[in-house]
Design an enzyme around this catalytic site. Structure first.
Site, PDB file in Angstrom:
ATOM      1  N   THR A  87     -80.835  18.323 -75.928  1.00  0.00           N
ATOM      2  CA  THR A  87     -81.475  17.434 -76.898  1.00  0.00           C
ATOM      3  C   THR A  87     -81.341  16.021 -76.359  1.00  0.00           C
ATOM      4  O   THR A  87     -80.236  15.479 -76.280  1.00  0.00           O
ATOM      5  CB  THR A  87     -80.819  17.548 -78.284  1.00  0.00           C
ATOM      6  OG1 THR A  87     -80.986  18.876 -78.766  1.00  0.00           O
ATOM      7  CG2 THR A  87     -81.458  16.576 -79.263  1.00  0.00           C
ATOM      8  N   LYS A 162     -87.574  18.511 -82.558  1.00  0.00           N
ATOM      9  CA  LYS A 162     -86.143  18.630 -82.834  1.00  0.00           C
ATOM     10  C   LYS A 162     -85.622  17.396 -83.575  1.00  0.00           C
ATOM     11  O   LYS A 162     -84.901  17.528 -84.574  1.00  0.00           O
ATOM     12  CB  LYS A 162     -85.389  18.803 -81.508  1.00  0.00           C
ATOM     13  CG  LYS A 162     -83.857  18.764 -81.596  1.00  0.00           C
ATOM     14  CD  LYS A 162     -83.279  20.002 -82.253  1.00  0.00           C
ATOM     15  CE  LYS A 162     -81.757  19.919 -82.388  1.00  0.00           C
ATOM     16  NZ  LYS A 162     -81.052  20.178 -81.131  1.00  0.00           N
ATOM     17  N   LYS A 237     -75.730  11.631 -83.049  1.00  0.00           N
ATOM     18  CA  LYS A 237     -76.505  11.562 -81.808  1.00  0.00           C
ATOM     19  C   LYS A 237     -77.995  11.793 -82.083  1.00  0.00           C
ATOM     20  O   LYS A 237     -78.855  11.036 -81.609  1.00  0.00           O
ATOM     21  CB  LYS A 237     -76.000  12.612 -80.812  1.00  0.00           C
ATOM     22  CG  LYS A 237     -76.881  12.757 -79.575  1.00  0.00           C
ATOM     23  CD  LYS A 237     -76.535  13.997 -78.757  1.00  0.00           C
ATOM     24  CE  LYS A 237     -77.594  14.254 -77.676  1.00  0.00           C
ATOM     25  NZ  LYS A 237     -77.334  15.481 -76.908  1.00  0.00           N
TER      26      LYS A 237
END
Length: 291
Positions: A87, A162, A237
């Site tokens: 990611t 995502k 994050k």
């Protein structure tokens, strides 16, 4: 297939093991000294990528992805496929896609959902960006490592999906925790609160599948003293990646920005590091309106 796998941590290790278990030849590399069942370890990322039909990366951030791409792309044979399951920021994904294309390689950005349990059990969901041909080359491996793969569009679309998904998740978890904390202060029984909200317009995944209140709803990290299923620092994050993308795309995301600020405070100032992201509930319980 001959597969190179770069990044064999808590997620990458089980994913690589599942590929080897399915009969593929897997050569791996990690900066740490690790041993994965069925995986032959290489001395470098470039060595793991040499002769591979597909190279898979599972890395901490976009900067490291770009550095690894500089190593592996020159070692890969023309026509091979580079699949990044990290990611990372959308800009890094698209930059590596361009770099791969210039070397006559195919590229897929395919971040995952499902956590460590999904990686071990082969039940991950992949959100994939790239050409139809690149997705087709990677899809048989997604079928081994996961239970679902969605081709979201061109390079970078997987990362976009995502971070948009996890921005929603961060926002709804904060709202769910705030509501439980308010219900407590109003004297409303938590189970009654769940019974109402889970079957009415407040329904969400955060409430129904991952309830932050211990002893309410299906089993969740709240029932294990908030030991991480998805760590608060990982949520932070992803929220930072969402804000980075929003800045790049000139998108107005005030709720996403506030969610990032709250998780930043929780992780970096209030002891939230190492706890599940649903541990926002005891955080709100302990605070008053004037804290």
């Amino acid at each position: 297939m001959n597969i190179g796998f770069i990044g064999l941590g808590n997620m990458g290790g089980p994913m690589a093991a599942n590929l080897a278990k399915a009969g593929h030849t897997v050569t791996g590399f990690d900066m740490a000294d690790v041993s994965i069942e069925g995986v032959t370890m290489a001395a470098s990322a470039a060595e793991a990528a040499t002769g591979a039909d597909v190279v898979i990366t599972m890395l901490p951030n976009g900067q490291i992805l770009r550095a690894v791409a500089d190593d592996v792309i020159p070692a890969m044979a023309e026509g091979a496929t580079l699949v990044d399951c990290s990611t990372v920021d959308v800009d890094s994904a698209r930059a590596v896609a361009d770099q791969a294309g210039s070397a006559n390689l195919m590229f897929v950005d395919a971040p995952v959902s499902g956590g460590i349990g999904g990686a071990s059990g082969g039940t991950l969901t992949f959100m994939a960006g790239g050409s139809a041909a690149a997705f087709a080359a990677a899809e048989p491996l997604f079928d081994i490592m996961g239970q679902k793969a969605v081709h979201c569009g061109d390079a970078g679309a997987g990362q976009a999906a995502k971070i948009c998904n996890n921005m929603i998740l961060g926002i709804t978890m904060i709202g769910t925790c705030e509501a439980f904390a308010l219900a407590d202060k109003l004297g409303l029984d938590r189970q009654k609160m769940f019974d109402v909200v889970s079957t009415s317009s407040g329904y969400s995944w955060s409430m129904n599948a991952y309830c932050p209140a211990p002893g309410v709803g299906p089993q969740s990290p709240a029932d294990n003293d908030y030991q991480p299923g998805f760590a608060a620092e990982l949520m932070l994050k992803d929220l930072r990646l969402a804000q980075q993308a929003a800045h790049s795309a000139d998108a107005d995301t005030p709720m996403g920005a506030l969610a990032q600020a709250l998780y930043s405070m929780f992780v970096e100032e209030e002891g939230g590091a190492g706890k599940d992201f649903s541990a926002m509930l005891p955080r709100f319980e302990a605070r008053s309106r004037h804290d």
